[in-house]
Design a protein around this motif. Sequence first.
Motif, PDB file in Angstrom:
ATOM      1  N   MET A 199      15.690 -57.613 -62.440  1.00 55.54           N
ATOM      2  CA  MET A 199      16.172 -56.352 -62.658  1.00 55.54           C
ATOM      3  C   MET A 199      17.588 -56.026 -62.777  1.00 55.54           C
ATOM      4  O   MET A 199      18.090 -55.397 -63.563  1.00 55.54           O
ATOM      5  CB  MET A 199      15.308 -55.316 -61.979  1.00 55.54           C
ATOM      6  CG  MET A 199      13.635 -55.275 -61.971  1.00 55.54           C
ATOM      7  SD  MET A 199      12.917 -53.992 -60.742  1.00 55.54           S
ATOM      8  CE  MET A 199      13.937 -52.395 -61.284  1.00 55.54           C
ATOM      9  N   ASP A 200      17.952 -56.812 -61.835  1.00 58.65           N
ATOM     10  CA  ASP A 200      19.524 -56.537 -61.282  1.00 58.65           C
ATOM     11  C   ASP A 200      20.485 -57.094 -62.638  1.00 58.65           C
ATOM     12  O   ASP A 200      21.349 -56.688 -62.833  1.00 58.65           O
ATOM     13  CB  ASP A 200      19.947 -57.400 -60.324  1.00 58.65           C
ATOM     14  CG  ASP A 200      19.234 -56.789 -59.051  1.00 58.65           C
ATOM     15  OD1 ASP A 200      18.790 -55.516 -59.092  1.00 58.65           O
ATOM     16  OD2 ASP A 200      19.368 -56.975 -57.917  1.00 58.65           O
ATOM     17  N   HIS A 201      19.652 -58.220 -63.246  1.00 51.87           N
ATOM     18  CA  HIS A 201      20.415 -58.935 -64.486  1.00 51.87           C
ATOM     19  C   HIS A 201      19.999 -58.285 -65.663  1.00 51.87           C
ATOM     20  O   HIS A 201      20.208 -58.961 -66.882  1.00 51.87           O
ATOM     21  CB  HIS A 201      20.185 -60.260 -64.373  1.00 51.87           C
ATOM     22  CG  HIS A 201      21.035 -61.140 -63.159  1.00 51.87           C
ATOM     23  ND1 HIS A 201      20.530 -61.105 -61.963  1.00 51.87           N
ATOM     24  CD2 HIS A 201      22.255 -61.752 -63.350  1.00 51.87           C
ATOM     25  CE1 HIS A 201      21.588 -61.819 -61.111  1.00 51.87           C
ATOM     26  NE2 HIS A 201      22.651 -61.952 -61.951  1.00 51.87           N
ATOM     27  N   ASN A 202      19.262 -57.124 -65.784  1.00 54.15           N
ATOM     28  CA  ASN A 202      18.808 -56.623 -66.868  1.00 54.15           C
ATOM     29  C   ASN A 202      18.068 -57.380 -67.782  1.00 54.15           C
ATOM     30  O   ASN A 202      17.850 -57.418 -68.977  1.00 54.15           O
ATOM     31  CB  ASN A 202      19.882 -56.067 -67.919  1.00 54.15           C
ATOM     32  CG  ASN A 202      20.718 -54.986 -66.929  1.00 54.15           C
ATOM     33  OD1 ASN A 202      20.199 -54.098 -66.361  1.00 54.15           O
ATOM     34  ND2 ASN A 202      22.181 -55.021 -67.133  1.00 54.15           N
ATOM     35  N   ARG A 203      17.117 -58.139 -67.014  1.00 59.75           N
ATOM     36  CA  ARG A 203      16.086 -59.018 -67.637  1.00 59.75           C
ATOM     37  C   ARG A 203      14.889 -58.343 -67.708  1.00 59.75           C
ATOM     38  O   ARG A 203      14.424 -57.556 -66.780  1.00 59.75           O
ATOM     39  CB  ARG A 203      16.193 -60.572 -67.084  1.00 59.75           C
ATOM     40  CG  ARG A 203      17.466 -61.385 -67.271  1.00 59.75           C
ATOM     41  CD  ARG A 203      17.435 -62.502 -66.624  1.00 59.75           C
ATOM     42  NE  ARG A 203      16.374 -63.451 -66.722  1.00 59.75           N
ATOM     43  CZ  ARG A 203      15.966 -64.502 -66.118  1.00 59.75           C
ATOM     44  NH1 ARG A 203      16.905 -64.897 -65.277  1.00 59.75           N
ATOM     45  NH2 ARG A 203      14.911 -65.214 -66.444  1.00 59.75           N
ATOM     46  N   GLU A 204      13.912 -59.015 -68.427  1.00 54.94           N
ATOM     47  CA  GLU A 204      12.562 -58.586 -68.784  1.00 54.94           C
ATOM     48  C   GLU A 204      12.061 -59.012 -67.335  1.00 54.94           C
ATOM     49  O   GLU A 204      12.009 -60.141 -66.956  1.00 54.94           O
ATOM     50  CB  GLU A 204      11.779 -59.216 -69.657  1.00 54.94           C
ATOM     51  CG  GLU A 204      10.326 -58.650 -69.766  1.00 54.94           C
ATOM     52  CD  GLU A 204       9.683 -59.327 -71.025  1.00 54.94           C
ATOM     53  OE1 GLU A 204       8.344 -59.099 -70.807  1.00 54.94           O
ATOM     54  OE2 GLU A 204      10.189 -60.191 -71.560  1.00 54.94           O
ATOM     55  N   VAL A 205      11.210 -58.052 -66.603  1.00 56.36           N
ATOM     56  CA  VAL A 205      10.684 -58.565 -65.284  1.00 56.36           C
ATOM     57  C   VAL A 205       9.225 -58.973 -65.586  1.00 56.36           C
ATOM     58  O   VAL A 205       8.114 -58.576 -66.157  1.00 56.36           O
ATOM     59  CB  VAL A 205      10.300 -57.433 -64.313  1.00 56.36           C
ATOM     60  CG1 VAL A 205       9.800 -57.790 -63.084  1.00 56.36           C
ATOM     61  CG2 VAL A 205      11.934 -56.720 -64.157  1.00 56.36           C
ATOM     62  N   ILE A 206       9.128 -60.586 -65.351  1.00 56.18           N
ATOM     63  CA  ILE A 206       7.943 -61.351 -65.870  1.00 56.18           C
ATOM     64  C   ILE A 206       7.245 -61.420 -64.231  1.00 56.18           C
ATOM     65  O   ILE A 206       7.955 -61.741 -63.227  1.00 56.18           O
ATOM     66  CB  ILE A 206       8.172 -62.505 -66.381  1.00 56.18           C
ATOM     67  CG1 ILE A 206       8.937 -62.299 -67.582  1.00 56.18           C
ATOM     68  CG2 ILE A 206       6.850 -63.507 -66.424  1.00 56.18           C
ATOM     69  CD1 ILE A 206       9.354 -63.640 -68.316  1.00 56.18           C
ATOM     70  N   PRO A 207       5.951 -60.788 -64.064  1.00 57.05           N
ATOM     71  CA  PRO A 207       5.212 -61.172 -62.468  1.00 57.05           C
ATOM     72  C   PRO A 207       5.629 -62.272 -62.167  1.00 57.05           C
ATOM     73  O   PRO A 207       5.116 -63.368 -62.973  1.00 57.05           O
ATOM     74  CB  PRO A 207       4.044 -60.832 -63.042  1.00 57.05           C
ATOM     75  CG  PRO A 207       4.063 -59.743 -64.498  1.00 57.05           C
ATOM     76  CD  PRO A 207       5.088 -60.309 -64.969  1.00 57.05           C
ATOM     77  N   THR A 208       6.266 -62.695 -60.996  1.00 55.39           N
ATOM     78  CA  THR A 208       6.100 -63.939 -60.509  1.00 55.39           C
ATOM     79  C   THR A 208       5.506 -64.041 -59.116  1.00 55.39           C
ATOM     80  O   THR A 208       5.575 -63.130 -58.107  1.00 55.39           O
ATOM     81  CB  THR A 208       7.621 -64.290 -60.042  1.00 55.39           C
ATOM     82  OG1 THR A 208       8.522 -64.003 -61.296  1.00 55.39           O
ATOM     83  CG2 THR A 208       7.942 -65.541 -59.661  1.00 55.39           C
ATOM     84  N   TRP A 209       4.672 -65.093 -58.940  1.00 55.69           N
ATOM     85  CA  TRP A 209       3.651 -65.216 -58.014  1.00 55.69           C
ATOM     86  C   TRP A 209       3.979 -66.401 -57.086  1.00 55.69           C
ATOM     87  O   TRP A 209       4.393 -67.402 -57.675  1.00 55.69           O
ATOM     88  CB  TRP A 209       2.246 -65.181 -58.567  1.00 55.69           C
ATOM     89  CG  TRP A 209       1.681 -64.281 -59.232  1.00 55.69           C
ATOM     90  CD1 TRP A 209       1.920 -63.902 -60.844  1.00 55.69           C
ATOM     91  CD2 TRP A 209       1.114 -63.013 -58.990  1.00 55.69           C
ATOM     92  NE1 TRP A 209       1.305 -62.820 -61.075  1.00 55.69           N
ATOM     93  CE2 TRP A 209       0.765 -62.021 -59.973  1.00 55.69           C
ATOM     94  CE3 TRP A 209       0.564 -62.423 -57.669  1.00 55.69           C
ATOM     95  CZ2 TRP A 209       0.164 -60.868 -60.011  1.00 55.69           C
ATOM     96  CZ3 TRP A 209      -0.006 -61.250 -57.378  1.00 55.69           C
ATOM     97  CH2 TRP A 209      -0.298 -60.589 -58.571  1.00 55.69           C
TER      98      TRP A 209
END
Length: 874
Positions: free
Chosen positions: A600-610
């Motif tokens: 989010m801080d780098h304005n990237r798409e937030v992909i769920p990370t597990w």
Amino acid sequence: MSKPTLEFSSGMKNLDDVLQGILPGDNVVLQIDELEDYIPFVHKFARNLNKEDKPLIYFRFAQHEFLIPNDVHATIIELRPEKGFEKFLSQIIKTIENFGIGACYVFDCLSDLIADWYSDVMLGNFFMLTCPYLYKFDTVAYFALNRHKHDRKVIKDIQDTAQVVLDIYRNEDFLYVHPLKVFERYSPTLYMLFKWESVDGVDEFVTVKNSARIASTLSSMQHWINIGKKKHDVWNLTFDSAKETVEGILLGEISPIRGENLKNHLIKMAVVRDDLLFILAIKYFDLTDILEIGQRMIGSGMIGGKSVGMLLAQAILRKSDPYWDKRLEVQDSFYVGAEVYYTYLVKNNCWWLRRKVTDSSTFMEGIEQTREKILSGTFPDYIITQFKKMLDYYGQSPIIVRSSSLQEDAYGNSFSGKYESVFLANQGTPKERLQKFIKAVQKVYASTVGIDALTYRKSRGLLESDEQMALLVQRVSGSIYRDNFFPQAAGTGFSFNPYVWDEHIDPKAGFLRLVFGLGTRAVDRTDSDFTRLVALKSIRLRTEHSTDDIRKFSQKYVDVLDLKENKFVTHQFKNVVEKIEDFPLELYASRDEEVEQRMMDHNREVIPTWILTFDTLLNNTTFAEDMSKMLETLQKAYQIPVDIEYAVNFFEGDYTINLLQCRPWQIKYEIQDVEDPGKIKQDLIVFKTNGPVIGTSVATFIARMIYVVPSVYGCLSIRDRHAVARLVGQINHHESSTKKKILLMGPGRWGTSSPSLGIPTTFSEISNVNVIGEIAEMHEGLVPDISLGSHFFNNLVELDMVYFALNPDKENDYINRDFFQKYPNQLKNLIPGSSHMEEVIKVIDFQNEEELLINMNSLTQNAVCYLKNILEEK
């Protein structure tokens, strides 16, 4: 002029799809328990024929109810079987000829013919004459057969002659279809179990994907499972007598005392002869339990230690508390008797070869020739027939072929990881599946003459003991997820915890080693990956202390059975769970909020990370409590710590635990403190560590130190690293090593399969060591692996070794490298021709037994190795 193509249907499109179509000439045999299970299929078939204006002929000859619905038009042919076989058959043949090509037929239940013919053989003859004749006329005919009323040879003749054979089961008011034979058709799911459901008036046959549902459905039909060839020998006569005894006891005609005596005899005959396990077996097994084992046996002989442990543990739990009936996954395993192995050796001229490699005077001579001979043998036809029947039962469900030798998993001898177990994705045609199964059996048989197994037997004084190999064939626990099959979680469990990484941990509460997917990553020493260690009753205490460490030391790879590729494979966790529908991922993994925040801080798409943490499973379900209760109950029964293997699956809002294995665990049931050596001069310290330290606390002298120099080893080629491992093995087996206290230490992981991560020894190559250490030093990122709960770790415990890890970059960990230069290297004196390895392997012997001391405290997680200042004392 070409012959017109005929098209047929079962009346249910989804069933047609499952079977890859109903084809001209199909004789469809439905094996049933009750007539009511045949009728729904007949009704669907008949109504569809009327709808498509195809001729339907109903052969009516039984006393049971009329099969054709009142609103369906059919030509009814009344037959009189009591008038004789020839007349009966002639009337059917004439009818077939009269109606010609493309007519369809429904027969009453064939089992009712026995009432008039008094012969299973004539029933088989009838089918073998009628079925091929129908096939010539491109007909489709439906037959029913009561699966448990006929001689096995007759059923085999009928199955061999028919084009389609379906097992029909009823369980909890649902009908299930299990195809056993579908002539000249194949699909990846053809031989799976299917549940008949009606959704909005549409009939659907849904693939049953999870092992728990399949096992509970099929095992409910155990009264007909008896795949052994019926012979009038002592083996079968004894089991027949047991069956009659059970029936007599229920009717009050036979004394229960006689049943107990017969049970004890059967246990000695087929289950176990070890005195301690025999006591447990007679306490927890009923006569009906032994009968069920007999029904699921291939061949004869003992079922072996692994099978006994699994069955005994389940019996202990179920008899201790009815709760376990709900919680434990139903097991529907098969047992290949030990005498099958022995006969295989004799018939394939392997017996004398095996005798030579196990004889102390010719130990391991000709071992490769013996292995190759075992791998290339053949089985007699009657055993192949039983293999086929077992594989028909499992269909295309994945299975595992596991060793279950007579000496395995007994009190005093675990044989942990010494014999092979082979996973089979079990896809392909029946012929292909049989070929792979036979190869798996041969691989397990050949492992009886493996170096590790033979070395273990020799070290335990078991070379002269009877060691025959039985097999445990188990349905793999889990479910289908896209193209993969795996359990949601699996691992090992121990009723005692020798690794007290926090003072609040109670060692007697036990621990779990937990992984996602197949449990192989829990029992094997996994290269470049990690597992979750769980201290029971202290589940929130982790070995890792920060989010970064949890992320770094979490499991990244998953072992699965790839159904498309038909093999065992390893995939990245993120790829396995991607796009899986209806999967309770949040039970096993936690969202990596730090990584997602950085996106989010780098304005990237937030992909769920597990991250695989298992936190919800452990903290928000009763799983950990159940496992703790399970281990306590089993330890109480065995009167010694135990270790288990298990799998866990959540389906339909609840979960089952599949208890796969249980055995006595040879460990001292106390972690004792040792006296602190006090303050030691810095120049006398060889090394010290703040842990991990695992095993029995010890304060003793060291007579020999074997040290693999990390900086030199790290510069070697892969080939030379393997050579180092072999050389360590030679030192270990040298006659001078058998009576010394030995400390072994080196970079990375001992016993790894990847030389980039440590030293690729087999366990037999380090079996005489007393203390073993792993140093996090060779290259950046190298991490010792505690391997608590793995086969490697179990071997350490069984030999009462102490394990420690040392990280020179950690505060309070220290190694004195100058020390290893001050003492003469004994390597070339021990192993001639090894001088070229002197820079990488240091072997230091101490003539004065009190010159080098170690103090390893498992309770405080502190260890120090130091020199005693003998000169000052003098």
